[in-house]
Each structure stands twice: as structure tokens, then as C-alpha cells.
Write a protein that holds these residues in place. Structure first.
Motif, short mmCIF file in Angstrom:
data_model
loop_
_atom_site.label_atom_id
_atom_site.label_comp_id
_atom_site.label_asym_id
_atom_site.label_seq_id
_atom_site.Cartn_x
_atom_site.Cartn_y
_atom_site.Cartn_z
N ALA A 187 -12.55 5.54 5.11
CA ALA A 187 -12.08 6.10 6.38
C ALA A 187 -12.25 7.62 6.40
O ALA A 187 -12.60 8.20 7.43
N SER A 188 -12.03 8.25 5.26
CA SER A 188 -12.19 9.70 5.16
C SER A 188 -13.65 10.10 5.30
O SER A 188 -13.98 11.10 5.95
N SER A 189 -14.55 9.31 4.71
CA SER A 189 -15.97 9.67 4.72
C SER A 189 -16.56 9.59 6.12
O SER A 189 -17.45 10.38 6.47
N THR A 190 -16.11 8.64 6.94
CA THR A 190 -16.65 8.52 8.29
C THR A 190 -16.33 9.76 9.13
O THR A 190 -17.09 10.09 10.05
N ALA B 261 -13.38 18.64 3.63
CA ALA B 261 -13.29 17.36 2.93
C ALA B 261 -11.83 16.98 2.71
O ALA B 261 -11.45 15.81 2.87
N VAL B 262 -11.02 17.97 2.35
CA VAL B 262 -9.59 17.69 2.16
C VAL B 262 -8.95 17.31 3.48
O VAL B 262 -8.11 16.40 3.56
N GLY B 263 -9.34 17.99 4.56
CA GLY B 263 -8.83 17.65 5.88
C GLY B 263 -9.20 16.23 6.28
O GLY B 263 -8.38 15.50 6.84
N ALA B 264 -10.43 15.83 5.98
CA ALA B 264 -10.85 14.46 6.28
C ALA B 264 -10.09 13.45 5.42
O ALA B 264 -9.76 12.35 5.88
N PHE B 265 -9.81 13.83 4.18
CA PHE B 265 -9.04 12.94 3.29
C PHE B 265 -7.62 12.76 3.80
O PHE B 265 -7.07 11.65 3.74
N ILE B 266 -7.03 13.82 4.33
CA ILE B 266 -5.70 13.70 4.94
C ILE B 266 -5.75 12.74 6.12
O ILE B 266 -4.86 11.90 6.31
N PHE B 267 -6.81 12.85 6.92
CA PHE B 267 -6.99 11.92 8.04
C PHE B 267 -7.07 10.49 7.54
O PHE B 267 -6.42 9.58 8.09
N GLY B 268 -7.87 10.25 6.49
CA GLY B 268 -8.01 8.90 5.95
C GLY B 268 -6.70 8.36 5.41
O GLY B 268 -6.36 7.18 5.64
N MET B 269 -5.96 9.20 4.69
CA MET B 269 -4.67 8.76 4.15
C MET B 269 -3.70 8.42 5.26
O MET B 269 -2.95 7.44 5.18
N THR B 270 -3.68 9.22 6.31
CA THR B 270 -2.74 8.98 7.40
C THR B 270 -3.09 7.72 8.18
O THR B 270 -2.22 6.88 8.47
N SER B 271 -4.38 7.56 8.53
CA SER B 271 -4.79 6.40 9.33
C SER B 271 -4.55 5.10 8.59
O SER B 271 -4.10 4.10 9.18
N VAL C 259 1.11 14.57 1.67
CA VAL C 259 0.87 13.33 2.41
C VAL C 259 0.68 12.16 1.44
O VAL C 259 1.19 11.05 1.68
N PHE C 260 -0.03 12.40 0.35
CA PHE C 260 -0.26 11.35 -0.64
C PHE C 260 1.07 10.88 -1.26
O PHE C 260 1.31 9.67 -1.38
N VAL C 261 1.91 11.84 -1.65
CA VAL C 261 3.20 11.48 -2.22
C VAL C 261 4.05 10.73 -1.21
O VAL C 261 4.72 9.74 -1.53
N PHE C 262 4.01 11.18 0.04
CA PHE C 262 4.80 10.54 1.10
C PHE C 262 4.42 9.07 1.26
O PHE C 262 5.29 8.18 1.27
N PHE C 263 3.11 8.79 1.36
CA PHE C 263 2.69 7.41 1.57
C PHE C 263 2.77 6.60 0.27
O PHE C 263 2.89 5.38 0.32
N ALA C 264 2.69 7.26 -0.88
CA ALA C 264 2.87 6.53 -2.14
C ALA C 264 4.29 5.98 -2.25
O ALA C 264 4.52 4.91 -2.83
N LEU D 111 -7.32 2.61 -2.17
CA LEU D 111 -7.85 3.98 -2.24
C LEU D 111 -9.31 4.01 -1.81
O LEU D 111 -9.76 4.97 -1.18
N SER D 112 -10.05 2.93 -2.12
CA SER D 112 -11.43 2.84 -1.67
C SER D 112 -11.50 2.80 -0.15
O SER D 112 -12.36 3.43 0.47
N THR D 113 -10.58 2.06 0.46
CA THR D 113 -10.53 1.99 1.92
C THR D 113 -10.18 3.33 2.53
O THR D 113 -10.75 3.73 3.56
N VAL D 114 -9.26 4.05 1.89
CA VAL D 114 -8.89 5.38 2.35
C VAL D 114 -10.09 6.32 2.27
O VAL D 114 -10.36 7.10 3.19
#
Length: 349
Positions: free
Chosen positions: A63-66, A300-310, A40-45, A57-60
Motif C-alpha cells: 500500500a505504501s509503494s503504490t 518514502a516515510v510519508g508514504a509508509f505512514i499512509f500505508g500503515m494508516t490505511s 503511528v507504528f507503535v499505535f497500531f501495534a 507488513l508486506s501488505t502495508v
């Protein structure tokens, strides 16, 4: 006649055999989520290179932390073999209690924060106690709690405030110190980081330590993998499940205070539907729906994927209506990948 004695062969204990790095990695529940996160990271990069900027990245991460703060206890609860559908509205309940108690009692906001903690933990205890005493499915019990809290949030807010939102408490004593703990920003160079990121990392570290280094962690895995067998060997299954629900409530309290002290007021209808995001993050992170398998790091990785996608969809300037589609597709792909990884790990064992 000469008899030749056989040289005894030495058999190595299987427990002493070294396990290869690949086999150890294949056995980790979060492996599939990590592979998915990299993809997902490579895709959006490529699709939106602005996401590579430090502030983006801070914004991502924010969003992931929430999502991640709640995904951690939800993952532990799922490993323990249970669900909680009341988590989304429980977060809102926690913030409403803090706000309304402080405002109506004209007290220091820390009094409202303390009362909210006690009441929220009580909700978690109620869910766990009702589960172990009635033997009803956690789906039914927490669905009932979800509906009750949804009605209470709206009913009490309109009764006390005459509107669907709370009164502003930003000018009350203790607000700034509470905001510093639950909703402050930390500046590192030119990058601002929300304090929820630190809360998230701390909870992931604590949950990982509990799961892998303590007796309680063994109890959680045993309670989810086979509760009857766990009871037979002395595992306090009932206390473990109640404790897991209270852990979910504690994290809901943290998230609720962040919601309140970030915006000063709270809408009574917020939080509905977020419970599915927490569960999705845990499932993407490798937790099985049947219990007994998963990790806090995976959540945590699942939440990070959510943050990257949103946020990635926003940076790519796509229609945000597609977000739910991407989230659903990632859920299915992650579940299939996790199942494949687990089968390969079992085949290699």
C-alpha cells in the motif's frame, strides 16, 4: 625595557569544525516524519497487533509503494518549487494508452507500453514547457492538464470501447512478461512481496543520490529556494523544472503499467484525487510548500505512514470512514512537527 611578544592564537576554520550527531539529525528534513512513523507504528501495534505479522507488513509495504512511487518525483518537484495536480489522472492515462493501443492495433503489449512511455513523457514535457514559457503558476497549468486528461480518459475510452473501461488484454502476446516487470509477486519464505516495493526502493535510492551527490540535485534545491538567484549563478532553472515534470511523468508511467498489468482492464475514472495523496506524503516527509527543502527519503516515510494508516485501520477493524480524518490529522501534525524541527535546527546552526 623588555617587550613581551603576544603568542598568536589559532582560529579554527568553521568549515572544519565537527558537527554533533544531534545537530546533523535536527537538520534532516525527514526527522519529523520518522518520529511520526514510529509513533503511528507503535499505535497500531498496540491497537491491532496483527499488523506485526510478516504478511501484514508486506501488505502495508505494498500500500505504501503504490503511493511512494509517485511521492518520490512529487517530492523532488516540490523541492524545485512547483506542484503537479495532474499526477493522479496521468497514471490512469498511461495505463489506458498502453491497453487501448495494444488492443486496437492487435500488437504485442510491449508496443503499447512503449507508446505509453513516449506519450506520458510528452505530457510531462508539456507541463514543464508551458510553465517556463508562460510563467503561470504550476497550480493553474497542472489543474488545466488534470481537467483535460480527465475528459480525454473518459471520452476516448467510451469512444473506442463503448464503455468506461478498457477491453481485457490478458491473452495478448507479451502480457506475462510485462506483468513480471510491473506487477509480479516475489516470494520470500511464506511472505509475498509485490514488485512495486522494489520499484519504490530503487526510485528512493536514485532520487536521494541525485539530490545529495550530483550537480542536478544542487540545481533542484537552488531552483526551489530562489530561482532568480539560481539563474544569476548559472543554474539552468528552466531545464531543471522541465526535467522534474518529466520525472513525474516517468513514475506515472511505471504506476500506470502496474495498474494495467495487475487487473488486466482499467477504469477510465480511476486516479482522480490521488494527486493529493502524493503531495500529502511529500509534505509529511518534510517538503516545504514554498520549495527548496525536503528529501526523497522523507517522501518514502510519508508514504509508509499512509500505508500503515490505511491498513492499520482495517486490521484494527475500525470504520474505514475515519481514514481521511486520520490522514488529515497526520498532515497537520507532521507539518507542525517539521516546522518545529526546522526552527530548532536553524537556532542551533
Amino acid at each position: 625595557m623588555t617587550v613581551l611578544a603576544k603568542t598568536p592564537t589559532t582560529t579554527r576554520d568553521e568549515r572544519l569544525l565537527e558537527t554533533s550527531l544531534i545537530r546533523r539529525l535536527m537538520g534532516r528534513p525527514e526527522l519529523g516524519a520518522i518520529v511520526g512513523a514510529v509513533a503511528v507504528f507503535v499505535f497500531f501495534a498496540v491497537a491491532a497487533d496483527s499488523i506485526l505479522q510478516a504478511q501484514s507488513l508486506s501488505t502495508v509495504l505494498y500500500a505504501s509503494s503504490t503511493i511512494g512511487i509517485m511521492a518520490v518525483p512529487v517530492a523532488l518537484l516540490m523541492i524545485g518549487g512547483e506542484f503537479d495536480l495532474s499526477t493522479g489522472v496521468m497514471v490512469t492515462s498511461s495505463s489506458l494508452i498502453s491497453s487501448m493501443f495494444s488492443y486496437q492495433m492487435t500488437a504485442n503489449v510491449w508496443a503499447g507500453v512503449a507508446v505509453s512511455l513516449v506519450v506520458t513523457l510528452g505530457i510531462g514535457f508539456f507541463n514543464g514547457f508551458l510553465l517556463v514559457r508562460t510563467k503561470l503558476p504550476s497550480f493553474i497549468i497542472t489543474l488545466g492538464t488534470f481537467l483535460m486528461l480527465t475528459g480525454l480518459n473518459l471520452g476516448f475510452t467510451k469512444l473506442i470501447s463503448s464503455t468506461v473501461s478498457t477491453k481485457a488484454i490478458g491473452d495478448m502476446e507479451g502480457f506475462e512478461s510485462a506483468k513480471a516487470l510491473f506487477a509480479s509477486r516475489l516470494s520470500i519464505g511464506d511472505v509475498d512481496l509485490q514488485v512495486t516495493i522494489l520499484w519504490w526502493f530503487a526510485l528512493v535510492a536514485l532520487a536521494t543520490w541525485i539530490l545529495l551527490r550530483t550537480r542536478i540535485g544542487n540545481w533542484i534545491f537552488a531552483s526551489g529556494g530562489g530561482p532568480d538567484a539560481a539563474r544569476a549563478v548559472g543554474v539552468p532553472v528552466a531545464k531543471t523544472k522541465i526535467g522534474l515534470y518529466m520525472g513525474v511523468a516517468f513514475c506515472a508511467w511505471i504506476s500506470g503499467q502496474h495498474l494495467l498489468f495487475s487487473y488486466d482492464v482499467v477504469q477510465s475514472g480511476e486516479g482522480i484525487g490521488n494527486e493529493f495523496l502524493y503531495i500529502i506524503a511529500a509534505v509529511i516527509g518534510g517538503c516545504l510548500m514554498t520549495g527548496g527543502y525536503g528529501s526523497a527519503i522523507g517522501s518514502a516515510v510519508g508514504a509508509f505512514i499512509f500505508g500503515m494508516t490505511s491498513k492499520g485501520i482495517v486490521y484494527a477493524e475500525w470504520n474505514p470512514d475515519w481514514f481521511k480524518f486520520f490522514l488529515g490529522a497526520m498532515l497537520l501534525l507532521a507539518t507542525l512537527l517539521n516546522a518545529w524541527v526546522r526552527k530548532r535546527a536553524e537556532a542551533r546552526a
